[in-house]
Design an enzyme around this catalytic site. Structure first.
Site, PDB file in Angstrom:
ATOM      1  N   LYS A 276       0.861  -1.191   0.000  1.00 36.62           N
ATOM      2  CA  LYS A 276       0.000   0.000   0.000  1.00 36.62           C
ATOM      3  C   LYS A 276       0.894   1.236   0.000  1.00 36.62           C
ATOM      4  O   LYS A 276       1.762   1.385   0.878  1.00 36.62           O
ATOM      5  CB  LYS A 276      -0.859  -0.038   1.263  1.00 36.62           C
TER       6      LYS A 276
HETATM    7  O1  G3P Z   1      -8.846   1.637   4.519  1.00 38.52           O
HETATM    8  C1  G3P Z   1      -8.706   2.950   4.946  1.00 38.52           C
HETATM    9  C2  G3P Z   1      -9.577   3.138   6.123  1.00 38.52           C
HETATM   10  O2  G3P Z   1      -9.059   2.400   7.173  1.00 38.52           O
HETATM   11  C3  G3P Z   1      -9.765   4.519   6.583  1.00 38.52           C
HETATM   12  O3  G3P Z   1     -10.910   4.494   7.347  1.00 38.52           O
HETATM   13  O4  G3P Z   1     -12.508   5.302   8.997  1.00 38.52           O
HETATM   14  O5  G3P Z   1     -10.055   5.791   9.264  1.00 38.52           O
HETATM   15  O6  G3P Z   1     -11.398   6.932   7.508  1.00 38.52           O
HETATM   16  P1  G3P Z   1     -11.219   5.706   8.334  1.00 38.52           P
END
Ligand code: G3P
Length: 217
Positions: free
Chosen positions: A83
């Site tokens: 990633k």
């Molecule tokens: O895969 C990316 C994700 O983990 C981000 O999620 O909820 O931290 O915006 P969030």
């Protein structure tokens, strides 16, 4: 639609994996922190549990260092997707790492133009962050729709990995638009099974069944 689980908590991955709900896993530095585990160790454990792609994120900011980190992460197992962030250096790293045969997930995508560049750089996955766009009063689903249109216009094979999924509605809308993959926290995936009418219906069936006085077993 493929389901990736957005966590580094191995017990939660195992529960969903046993149900056949896990086509892959995504992690990021924040999720590694939350797990309290060593990145190499936990990534290896996850990669052994699931057969699909397991995203492990580089933390360097220059292309050369991202490439070196990506190569190291990719050595953990054959199903690692490296990633990299959607920066100019990240795109350079994407190009090199995909050229070496590794899967690359380009993350932190917030615009259709960024997604177009990632596809040009050969990304295996592009990760548009829905919830974080919603957080700033934009509609993350518009982005998924725009990327779908652009990729279909030109036949790009980069898979749209709808990320930062926070709600069951996000999951449903991303599926309706045609995102190839969604990555969601385990709690969101489990919540997709819930409906108040299911609960109400079950309650009335159970009440009537009790009145029959019958048993199946
Ligand atoms: O895969 C990316 C994700 O983990 C981000 O999620 O909820 O931290 O915006 P969030």
């Amino acid at each position: 639609m493929k389901f990736f689980v957005d966590t580094a908590e191995t017990d939660q991955i195992a529960e969903l994996n046993d149900l056949g709900m896990v086509d892959g896993v995504t992690t990021n530095p924040s999720l590694i922190l939350k797990s309290g585990r060593d990145i190499l160790e936990v990534t290896r454990e996850i990669a052994e549990m699931v057969s699909g792609p397991v995203s492990a994120e580089v933390v360097a900011l220059t292309a050369d260092e991202m490439i070196a980190e990506g190569r190291k992460l990719a050595q953990i197992a054959g199903n690692i997707a490296v990633k990299v962030p959607l920066t100019w250096d990240g795109l350079k790293a994407c190009k090199v790492l995909t050229g070496e045969g590794y899967m690359v997930n380009v993350t932190l995508c917030f615009s259709a133009n960024q997604a177009l560049l990632a596809a040009k750089a050969g990304a295996t996955f592009i990760s548009p962050f829905i919830g974080r766009l919603d957080d700033i009063n934009l509609d993350g689903m518009d982005l998924i729709e725009d990327i779908r249109t652009i990729y279909d216009n030109y036949g790009f094979e980069t898979q749209i990995l709808a990320a930062s999924i926070r709600t069951v509605n996000h999951a449903c809308q991303a599926a309706l638009i045609g995102a190839d993959v969604m990555t969601a926290p385990p709690a969101v995936i489990k919540k997709m099974a819930e409906h108040p009418l299911t609960n109400a219906g079950l309650e009335s069936f159970m009440a009537d069944w009790a009145k029959t006085g019958q048993k199946i077993l």
